[in-house]
Design a protein around this motif. Structure first.
Motif, PDB file in Angstrom:
ATOM      1  N   SER A 187      27.982  12.942  -9.120  1.00  7.80           N
ATOM      2  CA  SER A 187      26.921  13.483  -9.621  1.00  7.80           C
ATOM      3  C   SER A 187      25.630  13.379  -8.646  1.00  7.80           C
ATOM      4  N   MET A 210      15.306  11.554 -11.504  1.00 12.20           N
ATOM      5  CA  MET A 210      15.656  12.016 -12.884  1.00 12.20           C
ATOM      6  C   MET A 210      17.170  11.832 -13.114  1.00 12.20           C
ATOM      7  N   VAL A 211      17.812  12.392 -12.203  1.00 11.54           N
ATOM      8  CA  VAL A 211      19.348  12.419 -12.235  1.00 11.54           C
ATOM      9  C   VAL A 211      19.861  10.947 -12.391  1.00 11.54           C
ATOM     10  N   ARG A 213      18.457   8.413 -13.584  1.00  7.29           N
ATOM     11  CA  ARG A 213      18.102   7.969 -14.744  1.00  7.29           C
ATOM     12  C   ARG A 213      18.963   8.319 -15.723  1.00  7.29           C
ATOM     13  N   HIS A 214      19.280   9.855 -15.845  1.00  6.73           N
ATOM     14  CA  HIS A 214      20.077  10.376 -16.950  1.00  6.73           C
ATOM     15  C   HIS A 214      21.644   9.855 -16.568  1.00  6.73           C
ATOM     16  N   LEU A 217      22.309   6.435 -18.222  1.00  4.38           N
ATOM     17  CA  LEU A 217      22.735   6.985 -19.850  1.00  4.38           C
ATOM     18  C   LEU A 217      24.019   7.184 -20.050  1.00  4.38           C
TER      19      LEU A 217
END
Length: 224
Positions: A187, A210-211, A213-214, A217
């Motif tokens: 990723s 952002m990446v 953080r996601h 998840l």
């Protein structure tokens, strides 16, 4: 013999050498030990301005201002100098990731995200290194054990960060840390490649935050 005059001949002084005086030697442009780095710098400049395909040892020598034979004292061929550039890149990448991790304390999740942010930061700051490290020319690292080792050490930093999160109960522990590290690396690496090639027109720091953080998840503990 009457009236003979004895002519005394004075001894001749030795003639000065007719050879022109030697010119002082021009100082060597590179001191012992720094020629390899000069060649690596030249190789990076060629990759940056012309691409990997234009890289040859002759071109490197010409840009570095040395004889065409000089690079062969340190690099057997084009692949060898590419491997050296890639190895230098991986060492710098690890340094960037460590610096990013050290800035966030001992919180496991923050350290995992910092590894990813450090990766993106390095890629966008050193695009020429990044292209060589993961280009087709370096796909087979079997001939360069030092490069293979430093690349493995880099991935091991991601594995270690995920393992720390698993022990803290923040990332699911039923899957091997190595598998989750591959997911995380894919990723973050994909994001880095998009930024390096100019596909994403957004600030690198913003999308890296952002990446990562996601990504957490997706790696987090499954509920139920």
């Amino acid at each position: 013999m009457v009236g003979s005059i004895v002519r005394q001949v004075e001894p001749r002084e030795p003639q000065a050498s007719r050879r022109p005086p030697r010119r002082p030697r021009r100082p060597n442009r590179y001191h012992h030990g720094d020629l390899p780095q000069a060649l690596l710098d030249a190789a990076l400049r060629i990759v940056k301005t012309q691409g990997t395909e234009a890289l040859t040892l002759r071109a490197v020598a010409r840009l570095a201002g040395v004889s065409q034979a000089a690079p062969y004292r340190h690099f057997a061929n084009k692949e060898a100098i590419l491997a050296a550039v890639a190895e230098d890149g991986f060492r710098s990448l690890m340094a960037a990731m460590r610096e990013s991790v050290q800035a966030c304390g001992d919180i496991p999740l923050a350290r995992l995200r910092a590894v990813g942010i450090g990766y993106v930061t390095f890629a966008t700051s050193h695009p020429s290194h990044f292209r060589v490290m993961f280009g087709r020319g370096m796909a087979d690292r079997s001939a360069f054990p030092t490069l293979r080792q430093v690349a493995s050490d880099t991935l091991a930093m991601v594995v270690a960060a995920i393992a720390d999160c698993q022990r803290a109960g923040l990332v699911r522990a039923e899957e091997p840390a190595e598998d989750l590290a591959l997911t995380a690396w894919s990723s973050v690496h994909g994001l880095s490649a998009l930024l390096v090639e100019g596909v994403l027109d957004r600030p690198a720091a913003e999308v890296a935050e952002m990446v990562t953080r996601h990504l957490f998840l997706g790696l987090g503990v499954r509920q139920g």
